[in-house]
Design an enzyme around this catalytic site. Structure first.
Site, PDB file in Angstrom:
ATOM      1  N   ASP A  15      62.753  23.763  -1.063  1.00  0.00           N
ATOM      2  CA  ASP A  15      63.097  24.419  -2.321  1.00  0.00           C
ATOM      3  C   ASP A  15      63.507  25.876  -2.128  1.00  0.00           C
ATOM      4  OD1 ASP A  15      62.156  21.986  -3.178  1.00  0.00           O
ATOM      5  OD2 ASP A  15      61.020  22.802  -4.859  1.00  0.00           O
ATOM      6  N   ASP A 124      52.234  26.064 -10.653  1.00  0.00           N
ATOM      7  CA  ASP A 124      52.444  27.296  -9.898  1.00  0.00           C
ATOM      8  C   ASP A 124      53.306  28.309 -10.636  1.00  0.00           C
ATOM      9  OD1 ASP A 124      50.825  26.635  -7.804  1.00  0.00           O
ATOM     10  OD2 ASP A 124      52.427  25.909  -6.503  1.00  0.00           O
TER      11      ASP A 124
END
Length: 412
Positions: A15, A124
C-alpha cells in the site's frame, strides 16, 4: 515556489509503496517518508534505498523500540488491557507512537500534511488521525484510501500488486500470499486474503509457514520450561534474575514464548468503524507478560482497588483500540492505574509448555496473602472469628428476604 512537503507513514509494503508515487504525482509535492523501527526486524532491511528509489525526497527511519516498550506497552499492560477478552492490542498501541513521531517530523521539516496508507474500512485511519488531532490539529491529514480517484485506480489488492510489478517495486504481497502482515515488538498480525473466511482454519498444517514469531503448540518442545519474572511497581524489571530494560524484557519473552508455541490468537473482532473483521495474532511475549502481571496483582493488590481497576479495563482497552491514547479520559484512567500498581512487586514463576502458561509460584515482600488467616486450620493470629460470619450473612441477606416477601421467590 517551494513544493509542499508531505510526511508519509511508510512501511515499504504494498500500500505505502504505491501511495508514495501517487502522492508525489497527485500533489506535486516532496514526499518525506517516515518508518518507525518498533521491532519489525528484517522488514526494515533495504527500506531507505527502496523509499528513495520509489520517489521519496528524504527518509526517516527512527528506532523507537525503547520508547515503545517503556512508554506504551508497559503502561498498557499495567492497566490489564485486553480488547474483547482476546486481543492484546499489539497493532493498536503502536499507532499513537508512530503518529506522534510523524507530527514531530512534520514540524521539523515544515510539512503541511501527513499521510498514511490505512484503509478507509479499518481502525488505523482513526488511530493516526485522532493522535494528530490531539497533538497537532493544524496539520492536514491525507488518507488516499478515502480518495475516490485513488480507489477507482486501485479497487483491490490485485491492481496494486500489478501496479507495483509494473513500476519495479518489490513487495511481499502476491497472488500466492495475499494476506497482509503488521509486525512490531509486541506482536504480528495477519488479515485479509484467505483469512477473510472465518471458517478457514489458521491452525492447519499447510498454513504454518504464515507464522513468524512462534512455532505451533504441536511442534513446541516436549519439555516444559520455567521462567521467573521480577516485578517492581507493576513492571517487569528482571527475567530469571537478570536485570533487563523494558525492551530487553519484551525481546526475551518473545523468544521464550515463541519457542513454546505461546500467544497465538484467532478472533473475529468489532472494528471501531462498525464492521466485524477476522484477525490472526502472534503475541508470545505479551501473553507471558499479561499472565505474569495478573498473577502478581493477585498476591499484592488490594481487593477493592483491583475491582475498581478491573471495572475500567473494557473502557481502557476500547480507548486504546479506537485510537484515543492521547485523550484526557485515557490519561485519567492511567493515573488511577499508576496508583494501583505501587505495591505490585515481587516474583512470579511460570511454566511454559506447548502453548500453555501455567502458574508455578508467587512471592512478594508486600504480599497481602496471610496463610495464617487463610488456613482452614486454627488461626494462631485470631484475626478472623468465624462466628462473625453469621451477622455478616444476615445483613447481606436482609434485602433479599425483603424482596422475596414482596415479589415472591424466583428461580426455585
Amino acid at each position: 515556489m517551494a513544493k509542499e512537503k508531505i510526511v508519509l507513514a511508510y512501511s515499504g509494503g504494498l500500500d505505502t509503496s504505491v501511495i508514495l508515487t501517487w502522492l508525489k504525482e497527485t500533489y506535486d509535492a516532496e514526499i518525506i517518508t517516515f518508518t518507525a523501527d518498533i521491532g519489525q526486524k528484517e522488514e526494515l532491511d533495504g527500506l531507505e534505498e527502496k523509499a528513495i528509489k520509489t520517489g521519496a525526497s528524504k527518509v526517516y527511519i527512527d528506532d523507537l523500540q525503547d520508547e515503545f516498550a517503556k512508554d506504551f506497552i508497559y503502561p498498557m499492560f499495567q492497566a490489564g488491557a485486553l480488547y474483547e477478552g482476546q486481543y492484546l492490542l499489539g497493532t493498536s498501541i503502536a499507532r499513537p507512537l508512530i503518529a506522534k513521531r510523524m507530527v514531530e517530523i512534520a514540524r521539523a521539516e515544515g510539512a503541511t500534511a501527513i499521510a498514511h496508507g490505512a484503509t478507509g474500512k479499518g481502525n488505523d485511519q482513526v488511530r493516526f488521525e485522532l493522535t494528530a488531532a490531539a497533538l497537532a490539529p493544524d496539520i492536514k491529514v491525507i488518507a488516499p484510501w478515502r480518495d475516490e480517484a485513488f480507489r477507482e485506480a486501485f479497487p483491490g489488492r490485485a491492481e496494486m500488486i500489478a501496479y507495483a510489478e509494473k513500476h519495479g517495486i518489490n513487495v511481499q504481497a502476491s497472488a500466492a500470499k495475499p494476506y497482509s502482515m503488521d509486525r512490531n515488538l509486541l506482536h504480528i498480525s495477519f488479515e485479509s486474503g484467505m483469512l477473510e473466511d472465518p471458517w478457514f482454519d489458521s491452525s492447519a498444517d499447510d498454513v504454518q509457514d504464515m507464522y513468524v514469531l512462534s512455532v505451533s503448540p504441536e511442534k513446541a518442545p516436549d519439555q516444559a520450561e520455567y521462567v521467573e519474572l521480577d516485578f517492581e511497581a507493576g513492571n517487569v524489571v528482571a527475567v530469571n534474575g537478570e536485570k533487563l530494560s523494558p525492551l530487553e524484557v519484551m525481546n526475551k519473552l518473545n523468544e521464550l514464548g515463541g519457542k513454546h508455541g505461546i500467544g497465538r490468537v484467532d478472533m473475529v473482532e468489532n472494528r471501531f468503524v462498525g464492521m466485524k473483521s477476522r484477525g490472526v495474532y502472534e503475541t508470545p511475549g505479551g501473553s507471558i507478560l499479561f499472565t505474569a502481571h495478573r498473577k502478581m496483582e493477585s498476591l499484592t493488590m488490594d481487593r477493592d482497588v483491583m475491582h475498581l481497576r478491573d471495572s475500567l479495563i473494557a473502557k481502557y482497552s476500547t480507548l486504546v483500540y479506537n485510537g484515543f491514547w492521547f485523550a484526557p479520559e485515557r490519561l485519567a484512567i492511567q493515573a488511577l492505574v499508576n496508583e494501583s500498581q505501587k505495591n505490585v512487586t515481587g516474583t512470579v514463576r511460570l511454566k511454559l509448555y506447548k502453548g500453555n502458561i501455567l502458574a508455578a509460584g508467587l512471592k512478594s515482600p508486600v504480599s497481602l496473602y496471610n496463610p495464617h488467616i487463610a488456613t482452614m486450620e486454627a488461626d494462631p493470629t485470631q484475626a478472623y472469628d468465624q462466628g462473625d460470619a453469621t451477622g455478616f450473612i444476615r445483613l447481606n441477606a436482609l434485602r433479599l428476604k425483603v424482596s422475596s416477601g414482596v415479589n415472591g421467590a424466583s428461580g426455585v
